[in-house]
Design an enzyme around this catalytic site. Structure first.
Site, PDB file in Angstrom:
ATOM      1  N   LYS A  83      33.261  21.560  43.234  1.00 59.38           N
ATOM      2  CA  LYS A  83      34.456  22.193  42.660  1.00 59.38           C
ATOM      3  C   LYS A  83      35.418  21.108  42.201  1.00 59.38           C
ATOM      4  O   LYS A  83      35.436  20.013  42.774  1.00 59.38           O
ATOM      5  CB  LYS A  83      35.148  23.065  43.720  1.00 59.38           C
ATOM      6  CG  LYS A  83      35.977  24.189  43.147  1.00 59.38           C
ATOM      7  CD  LYS A  83      35.115  25.385  42.797  1.00 59.38           C
ATOM      8  CE  LYS A  83      35.913  26.530  42.251  1.00 59.38           C
ATOM      9  NZ  LYS A  83      35.053  27.705  42.017  1.00 59.38           N
TER      10      LYS A  83
ATOM     11  N   GLY B  17      41.613  46.348  39.947  1.00 60.12           N
ATOM     12  CA  GLY B  17      41.672  45.264  38.970  1.00 60.12           C
ATOM     13  C   GLY B  17      40.760  45.589  37.810  1.00 60.12           C
ATOM     14  O   GLY B  17      39.542  45.599  37.959  1.00 60.12           O
ATOM     15  N   ALA B  18      41.382  45.901  36.657  1.00 56.29           N
ATOM     16  CA  ALA B  18      40.582  46.273  35.478  1.00 56.29           C
ATOM     17  C   ALA B  18      40.664  45.168  34.431  1.00 56.29           C
ATOM     18  O   ALA B  18      40.939  45.397  33.256  1.00 56.29           O
ATOM     19  CB  ALA B  18      41.061  47.613  34.918  1.00 56.29           C
ATOM     20  N   GLY B  19      40.429  43.923  34.896  1.00 52.03           N
ATOM     21  CA  GLY B  19      40.452  42.775  33.983  1.00 52.03           C
ATOM     22  C   GLY B  19      39.094  42.571  33.338  1.00 52.03           C
ATOM     23  O   GLY B  19      38.367  43.531  33.069  1.00 52.03           O
ATOM     24  N   ARG B  20      38.737  41.291  33.121  1.00 45.70           N
ATOM     25  CA  ARG B  20      37.494  41.008  32.384  1.00 45.70           C
ATOM     26  C   ARG B  20      36.280  41.570  33.117  1.00 45.70           C
ATOM     27  O   ARG B  20      35.473  42.276  32.527  1.00 45.70           O
ATOM     28  CB  ARG B  20      37.348  39.492  32.194  1.00 45.70           C
ATOM     29  CG  ARG B  20      38.311  38.945  31.152  1.00 45.70           C
ATOM     30  CD  ARG B  20      38.169  37.464  31.011  1.00 45.70           C
ATOM     31  NE  ARG B  20      38.404  36.772  32.266  1.00 45.70           N
ATOM     32  CZ  ARG B  20      37.995  35.544  32.548  1.00 45.70           C
ATOM     33  NH1 ARG B  20      37.305  34.874  31.671  1.00 45.70           N
ATOM     34  NH2 ARG B  20      38.267  34.992  33.711  1.00 45.70           N
ATOM     35  N   VAL B  21      36.142  41.292  34.410  1.00 40.82           N
ATOM     36  CA  VAL B  21      34.972  41.799  35.140  1.00 40.82           C
ATOM     37  C   VAL B  21      35.161  43.271  35.504  1.00 40.82           C
ATOM     38  O   VAL B  21      34.273  44.105  35.281  1.00 40.82           O
ATOM     39  CB  VAL B  21      34.708  40.980  36.426  1.00 40.82           C
ATOM     40  CG1 VAL B  21      33.469  41.514  37.135  1.00 40.82           C
ATOM     41  CG2 VAL B  21      34.544  39.507  36.117  1.00 40.82           C
ATOM     42  N   GLY B  22      36.332  43.607  36.058  1.00 40.70           N
ATOM     43  CA  GLY B  22      36.566  44.974  36.535  1.00 40.70           C
ATOM     44  C   GLY B  22      36.343  46.008  35.443  1.00 40.70           C
ATOM     45  O   GLY B  22      35.736  47.063  35.692  1.00 40.70           O
TER      46      GLY B  22
HETATM   47  N1  LIG Z   1      35.041  36.209  35.360  1.00 40.00           N
HETATM   48  C1  LIG Z   1      33.938  36.000  36.078  1.00 40.00           C
HETATM   49  O1  LIG Z   1      32.839  35.883  35.544  1.00 40.00           O
HETATM   50  C2  LIG Z   1      34.020  35.935  37.590  1.00 40.00           C
HETATM   51  C3  LIG Z   1      32.933  35.412  38.296  1.00 40.00           C
HETATM   52  C4  LIG Z   1      32.969  35.391  39.694  1.00 40.00           C
HETATM   53  C5  LIG Z   1      34.093  35.879  40.347  1.00 40.00           C
HETATM   54  N2  LIG Z   1      35.150  36.342  39.625  1.00 40.00           N
HETATM   55  C6  LIG Z   1      36.318  36.839  40.365  1.00 40.00           C
HETATM   56  O2  LIG Z   1      36.508  38.213  40.049  1.00 40.00           O
HETATM   57  C7  LIG Z   1      37.898  38.523  40.036  1.00 40.00           C
HETATM   58  C8  LIG Z   1      38.272  39.090  38.671  1.00 40.00           C
HETATM   59  O3  LIG Z   1      37.969  38.115  37.680  1.00 40.00           O
HETATM   60  P1  LIG Z   1      38.304  38.385  36.144  1.00 40.00           P
HETATM   61  O4  LIG Z   1      37.610  37.301  35.395  1.00 40.00           O
HETATM   62  O5  LIG Z   1      38.046  39.809  35.811  1.00 40.00           O
HETATM   63  O6  LIG Z   1      39.862  38.102  36.132  1.00 40.00           O
HETATM   64  P2  LIG Z   1      40.949  38.765  35.184  1.00 40.00           P
HETATM   65  O7  LIG Z   1      42.150  37.914  35.321  1.00 40.00           O
HETATM   66  O8  LIG Z   1      40.408  39.043  33.826  1.00 40.00           O
HETATM   67  O9  LIG Z   1      41.208  40.195  35.882  1.00 40.00           O
HETATM   68  C9  LIG Z   1      41.906  40.341  37.059  1.00 40.00           C
HETATM   69  C10 LIG Z   1      42.754  41.594  36.884  1.00 40.00           C
HETATM   70  O10 LIG Z   1      43.386  41.881  38.122  1.00 40.00           O
HETATM   71  C11 LIG Z   1      44.693  42.350  37.842  1.00 40.00           C
HETATM   72  N3  LIG Z   1      45.483  42.192  39.064  1.00 40.00           N
HETATM   73  C12 LIG Z   1      46.081  41.093  39.566  1.00 40.00           C
HETATM   74  N4  LIG Z   1      46.694  41.380  40.724  1.00 40.00           N
HETATM   75  C13 LIG Z   1      46.454  42.684  40.970  1.00 40.00           C
HETATM   76  C14 LIG Z   1      46.826  43.560  42.011  1.00 40.00           C
HETATM   77  N5  LIG Z   1      47.550  43.138  43.054  1.00 40.00           N
HETATM   78  N6  LIG Z   1      46.431  44.846  41.943  1.00 40.00           N
HETATM   79  C15 LIG Z   1      45.700  45.290  40.895  1.00 40.00           C
HETATM   80  N7  LIG Z   1      45.328  44.499  39.869  1.00 40.00           N
HETATM   81  C16 LIG Z   1      45.699  43.214  39.909  1.00 40.00           C
HETATM   82  C17 LIG Z   1      45.154  41.516  36.674  1.00 40.00           C
HETATM   83  O11 LIG Z   1      46.217  42.142  35.981  1.00 40.00           O
HETATM   84  C18 LIG Z   1      43.862  41.437  35.848  1.00 40.00           C
HETATM   85  O12 LIG Z   1      43.773  42.495  34.897  1.00 40.00           O
HETATM   86  C19 LIG Z   1      38.620  37.221  40.399  1.00 40.00           C
HETATM   87  O13 LIG Z   1      38.823  37.175  41.787  1.00 40.00           O
HETATM   88  C20 LIG Z   1      37.613  36.159  40.003  1.00 40.00           C
HETATM   89  O14 LIG Z   1      37.808  34.956  40.741  1.00 40.00           O
HETATM   90  C21 LIG Z   1      35.137  36.409  38.279  1.00 40.00           C
END
Ligand SMILES: NC(=O)c1ccc[n+]([C@@H]2O[C@H](COP(=O)([O-])OP(=O)(O)OC[C@H]3O[C@@H](n4cnc5c(N)ncnc54)[C@H](O)[C@@H]3O)[C@@H](O)[C@H]2O)c1
Length: 342
Positions: A73, A168-173
């Site tokens: 890391k 959490g409805a971001g990129r993965v959600g």
């Molecule tokens: N992107 C990947 O490929 C990947 C891979 C492994 C692990 N992860 C993990 O998965 C998680 C999500 O990653 P991502 O890439 O979707 O991130 P992202 O930033 O696109 O999405 C995260 C979402 O969570 C929301 N959020 C933040 N705090 C919150 C809360 N208290 N309540 C509700 N929603 C909240 C944000 O507004 C955002 O929409 C992270 O913990 C990340 O470390 C992601």
């Protein structure tokens, strides 16, 4: 505490003046892999603690995902209020990685993305995910994990008719919500960012507030926002049968795994569930596998999780302990003895 890491480099970046910390935990199975995190810390030594913990988790993640790689890391520890010269800091990172001579390759993490990997790539070739988005691969691994979780909990891998709360409805959600809806599941979702709502409702998910999502009476809670969501305060409020999601480091402390076990809530270790993105990147970029081979690898995350959940049941231990023992076995680390009971 003894040093368990193969190599740790701390350098003051000559261009940025910032602490660049790279930890290579293990190369026992191959080149160490793990993202570059740029985050604010009260003190750079807190960044050092973080990089040691995260790189060790990457060794487990790579091993459990069946990848011929170890864990590493990078952390750039920003002081509060720092104004970032992004190009300068990324070039500093690239030089530190290049000087490691290929025992470690980086990728995106909190605070960095594919564009940043392009910039690091101007100084070193040991960098992944310069193009594309890892979240579809991560989401596919999450859904493969869901089938294993519902099979273990309810006796069938069928997702149709099961209920999920995706926090959490971001990129993965958001990908996970779509995939679960396509599989016929009922989905509740929430995000602190209200702009996500329309897209989620358009695929048939029900929108709620984050607190209600966390404590919803559903089959599976899916943490897909930040880490540390499972605490001594939140676990007693949960009303789900299982927790499985992509958010990294969901347990605020290791003993929360025991608390979930005592409440008969099945917890799928995030180190297994969240591996789809890294599996996709490594298999595609380093091993040049075909899309079909990559899909097979990501689907195998579900099989690995099934094995861990069975082993946990057979040994009356938590899935966290079972995953840790399997990772130690795969890496060749002497295993820690099982506790008599959990
Ligand atoms: N992107 C990947 O490929 C990947 C891979 C492994 C692990 N992860 C993990 O998965 C998680 C999500 O990653 P991502 O890439 O979707 O991130 P992202 O930033 O696109 O999405 C995260 C979402 O969570 C929301 N959020 C933040 N705090 C919150 C809360 N208290 N309540 C509700 N929603 C909240 C944000 O507004 C955002 O929409 C992270 O913990 C990340 O470390 C992601």
């Amino acid at each position: 505490m003894s040093l368990k890491h193969q190599r740790v480099v701390v350098e003051r970046g000559p261009r940025s003046g910032l602490p660049i910390i790279v930890a290579v935990h293990s190369t026992a199975l191959g080149t160490a892999i793990g993202g570059c995190r740029i985050a604010t810390y009260p003190d750079w030594r807190d960044g050092l603690d973080d990089v040691l913990r995260l790189s060790s988790a990457m060794t487990q993640k790579a091993a459990l995902a069946g990848l011929p790689h170890g864990g590493g890391k990078t952390v750039v520890a920003l002081p509060a209020g720092a104004v970032l010269d992004r190009r300068a800091v990324l070039h500093d990172v690239g030089d530190v990685i290049e000087n490691l001579g290929g025992i470690y390759a980086t990728g995106p993490d909190v605070g960095t993305g594919p564009d940043d990997m392009m910039t690091i790539g101007e100084r070193t070739g040991y960098v992944l995910c310069r193009t594309g988005d890892s979240s579809p691969g991560t989401a596919a691994g999450v859904v493969a994990s869901m089938r294993a979780v519902v099979a273990d909990r309810f006796g069938s891998p069928e997702l149709s008719g099961r209920s999920f709360a995706v926090l959490g409805a971001g990129r993965v959600g958001s990908h996970v919500v779509r995939l679960l809806r396509s599989a016929g599941a009922t989905v509740l979702t929430a995000d602190v960012d209200p702009s996500r709502r329309t897209a989620m409702e358009s695929v048939g998910a029900t929108w709620t507030d984050p607190r209600s999502c966390l404590t919803a009476a559903v089959d599976v809670l899916v943490p897909a926002a930040l880490g540390g969501v499972l605490t001594a305060g939140t676990v007693p409020t949960l009303r789900c049968a299982a927790v499985a999601g992509p958010a990294n480091n969901q347990l605020a402390t290791d003993d929360i795994a025991d608390l979930l076990h005592e409440r008969d809530i099945l917890w799928a270790p995030d180190v297994v569930v969240s591996a789809g993105g890294i599996v996709h990147a490594i298999a595609t970029e380093l091993h040049h596998e075909t899309p079909a081979q990559v899909t097979t690898r990501i689907e195998a995350i579900g099989d690995t999780l099934s094995g861990i959940l069975s082993a946990a049941r057979e040994t009356s231990s938590t899935p966290a302990a079972a995953a840790s023992r399997l990772a130690d076995f795969l890496v060749g680390t002497p295993p820690t003895p099982l506790p008599a009971t959990v």
